[in-house]
Design a protein around this motif. Structure first.
Motif, short mmCIF file in Angstrom:
data_model
loop_
_atom_site.label_atom_id
_atom_site.label_comp_id
_atom_site.label_asym_id
_atom_site.label_seq_id
_atom_site.Cartn_x
_atom_site.Cartn_y
_atom_site.Cartn_z
N GLU A 118 84.92 5.87 14.82
CA GLU A 118 86.14 5.07 14.96
C GLU A 118 86.43 4.76 16.43
OE1 GLU A 118 90.63 6.25 14.26
OE2 GLU A 118 89.62 5.86 12.33
N GLN A 119 86.22 5.72 17.32
CA GLN A 119 86.47 5.51 18.75
C GLN A 119 85.41 4.62 19.39
OE1 GLN A 119 86.43 9.72 19.59
NE2 GLN A 119 88.59 9.68 20.19
N GLU A 120 84.15 4.82 19.03
CA GLU A 120 83.02 4.14 19.68
C GLU A 120 82.69 2.80 19.03
OE1 GLU A 120 80.02 4.57 22.78
OE2 GLU A 120 81.94 5.48 22.39
N GLY A 121 82.92 2.70 17.72
CA GLY A 121 82.61 1.46 17.01
C GLY A 121 81.27 1.47 16.30
N PHE A 122 80.43 2.44 16.60
CA PHE A 122 79.11 2.55 15.98
C PHE A 122 78.57 3.95 16.20
CE2 PHE A 122 78.55 0.84 20.25
CZ PHE A 122 77.60 1.70 20.80
N VAL A 123 77.50 4.28 15.49
CA VAL A 123 76.81 5.56 15.66
C VAL A 123 75.63 5.33 16.60
CG1 VAL A 123 75.52 7.41 14.52
CG2 VAL A 123 77.43 6.30 13.34
N HIS A 124 75.52 6.15 17.64
CA HIS A 124 74.38 6.09 18.54
C HIS A 124 73.18 6.74 17.86
CE1 HIS A 124 76.21 4.81 22.37
NE2 HIS A 124 77.31 5.36 21.87
#
Length: 108
Positions: free
Chosen positions: A30-36
């Motif tokens: 939610e904070q980053e916008g995607f999964v690394h």
């Protein structure tokens, strides 16, 4: 196969709840916008660069990209080198993790 570094406690919680909300160390999807995510060659470099001081046990999640519901997007992660990284724009489904590797803390 693609890979994701996870704190073991986060992975155990995800297996219990069926939900893995983490993008990277200390940041949720939610904070980053995607999964690394990383390739086989990239994850050790990511670990050395970003997880060096982590004392909690880590787990390498082996992710089968064909089991992802949301699109996997390959994007430039380092503009200086042009190196690309896979990003998942959505949560990482627990069922897409087909194997795990416990990572031994580095010495020194």
């Amino acid at each position: 196969m693609i890979y994701h570094l996870a704190l073991r406690s986060h992975w155990l919680e995800a297996r219990r709840t069926g939900r893995y909300p983490w993008s990277t160390l200390g940041r949720t999807v939610e904070q980053e916008g995607f999964v690394h995510l990383s390739s086989d060659a990239q994850w050790p470099v990511v670990r050395a660069a970003f997880y060096r001081g982590v004392t909690e046990p880590l787990v390498l999640l082996h992710v089968d990209a064909s089991l992802l519901a949301d699109p996997l997007v390959v994007e430039v992660g380092n503009p200086a080198t042009g190196e690309t990284f896979p990003h998942l724009y959505g949560p990482l489904p627990v069922e897409a993790v087909v194997d795990t590797t416990e990572l031994v803390p580095p010495h020194g």
